[in-house]
Scaffold this motif. Structure first.
Motif, short mmCIF file in Angstrom:
data_model
loop_
_atom_site.label_atom_id
_atom_site.label_comp_id
_atom_site.label_asym_id
_atom_site.label_seq_id
_atom_site.Cartn_x
_atom_site.Cartn_y
_atom_site.Cartn_z
N ILE A 1 0.84 -1.20 0.00
CA ILE A 1 0.00 0.00 0.00
C ILE A 1 0.87 1.25 0.00
N ALA A 2 1.94 1.23 0.79
CA ALA A 2 2.86 2.38 0.81
C ALA A 2 3.50 2.60 -0.56
N GLU A 3 3.90 1.51 -1.21
CA GLU A 3 4.50 1.63 -2.54
C GLU A 3 3.48 2.10 -3.56
N MET A 4 2.23 1.67 -3.42
CA MET A 4 1.18 2.13 -4.32
C MET A 4 0.97 3.63 -4.17
N ASN A 5 0.89 4.10 -2.93
CA ASN A 5 0.67 5.53 -2.69
C ASN A 5 1.84 6.36 -3.22
N ALA A 6 3.06 5.85 -3.03
CA ALA A 6 4.24 6.58 -3.53
C ALA A 6 4.22 6.63 -5.05
#
Length: 443
Positions: free
Chosen positions: A383-388
């Motif tokens: 999820i963090a990588e998606m948001n970034a």
């Protein structure tokens, strides 16, 4: 006559510029439209000397305001976001699935070992033994349901990837078709900006599905390949993607190249999830189910049941070794008297083997909790990588639009400028006409 000629050339140039601005405004809401700009220059002197004040102005070209670097950055970031969003979406679904209270193996273990503990009080009583059997089947049902849900995911993935393959094949054909039209249009001296916009927008849609490398050729065509080098579009020729038995190929000009989740984009994200998460989770669940069933069965085999005459414990669980989690269940015909809670040779009230069964509890909790914990950590990271990647993609689009998209305020200023230029040139033409009339009246 140079004054009249100059005025007419200015009128014509201003008219072209106004047409360009009006076209930009008309297309301001068209996805992928690249704004156009008229390029002016002075008309070449005809060699009449310094007394000639000039030969007016002309529009040399109408050019697309585009930046290949920004377009490539947008396509790469679009692919990265597509990959991370697809990967994290499926991963989050799996994490929620294994943690669901109605499917959780931990909750099933709670119920079964609670029944074992109740049976320890009166190990020879039938009622608590029956509760053990029903709790065992309830746990088996959870394994079955969780396995079935993962199987549904696998089916959905196959269907979704097949749909993406069909979509990609259509986009390949569109790019190759546009390549042909653009090359022909350029060769004939036509304006191909609208075709180039369509092609760029098609490549953007393609980049959502997979990461692509784009090379622009001198004739105006595009060559497109996967990030791994597999060719997708070569001039007016294009590849087709296909799937067979869980493997995927690029087919072009009689050649075939394999590909997997390394292709990026949404398709790559789904394929990577399938290989790195779904396969691993199913394997882990099968291992947990098999080891649990074997441990319980083996421990019960070391004890004595309360049949008449007493005998060695029978297997409580049965399963298909090829699909343990999907097939685990209470063994057919298993009865409460078959539970071997006592030690071999002990009386019917003995619960020493049952205590050994109860001691197995923590091992299997740890196995399942380790699986769910790993999924939770991976889901959070995804999820963090998606948001970034979403932020990077948004920035890339904003940078591209700052150069290529239509800014209505800027177009309004250009409209006023060219309108004033047109009016001024019209006055020049009027003045030249009046001067000519004056000259004629002298004779």
């Amino acid at each position: 006559m140079s004054m009249l000629s100059n005025g007419l050339s200015g009128l014509n140039a201003s008219q072209i510029a106004l047409n360009v601005v009006s076209n930009n405004v008309a297309n301001s809401n068209v996805a992928g439209f690249t704004r156009l700009e008229a390029s002016f220059s002075s008309r070449i002197d005809n060699g009449s000397g310094w007394l000639n004040a000039g030969n007016g102005a002309q529009v040399d070209s109408v050019r697309r305001i585009t930046d290949d670097y920004l377009n490539n950055s947008l396509w790469r970031s679009t692919s990265s976001y597509g990959y991370n969003s697809a990967y994290s979406e499926y991963l989050m679904t799996t994490e929620q699935l294994v943690a669901n209270e109605n499917l959780s193996i931990s909750a099933g273990l709670d119920g079964l070992f609670s029944a074992f503990n109740s049976a320890a009080v009166e190990p020879s009583s039938i009622a608590p033994r029956q509760l053990v059997i029903s709790s065992s089947q309830a746990l088996a049902d959870r394994f079955n349901a969780l396995s079935a849900n993962l199987d549904i995911q696998r089916t959905q993935i196959g269907e979704q990837v097949d749909g993406m393959i069909a979509n990609a094949n259509t986009l390949f054909a569109e790019v190759s078709n546009l390549n042909g039209k653009i090359v022909e249009g350029i060769a004939n001296g036509g304006n191909v900006s609208a075709l180039q916009d369509q092609r760029d927008e098609t490549v953007k849609q393609l980049s959502q599905l997979m990461e692509v490398d784009v090379t622009r050729q001198q004739d105006g065509s595009m060559t497109i390949s996967m990030s791994g080098g597999q060719p997708l579009v070569l001039g007016t020729s294009h590849a087709t993607l296909s799937s067979s038995g869980g493997s995927y190929q690029v087919n072009i000009a009689g050649q075939s190249f394999d590909f997997n989740g390394n292709i990026g984009g949404k398709m790559g994200g789904i394929l990577s999830y399938s290989a790195n998460v779904l396969d691993v989770t199913e394997a882990s669940l099968n291992t947990i189910a098999q080891q649990f069933a074997d441990d319980i069965n083996n421990q019960l085999a070391a004890g004595q049941d309360i049949n008449n005459p007493p005998g060695a414990g029978q297997p409580l669980f049965s399963y298909d070794p090829l699909d343990p989690a999907g097939s685990i269940r209470v063994a057919a015909g298993f009865e409460p008297e078959d539970l071997a809670f006592g030690a071999m040779g002990a009386g019917p009230g003995d619960n020493s083997n049952l205590n050994a069964v109860i001691a197995l509890k923590n091992v299997h909790y740890d196995d399942y909790n380790a699986m769910t914990g790993k999924l939770a950590i991976e889901s959070s990271q995804a999820i963090a990588e998606m948001n970034a990647s979403k932020s990077i993609s948004d920035n890339a689009l904003a940078q591209r639009d700052s150069v290529s998209a239509v800014n209505l305020d800027e177009e309004a200023m250009s409209l006023m400028k060219y309108q004033q230029s047109y009016q001024a040139n019209a006055k020049v033409v009027t003045a030249a006409d009046q001067l000519f009339d004056t000259l004629l009246s002298m004779f």
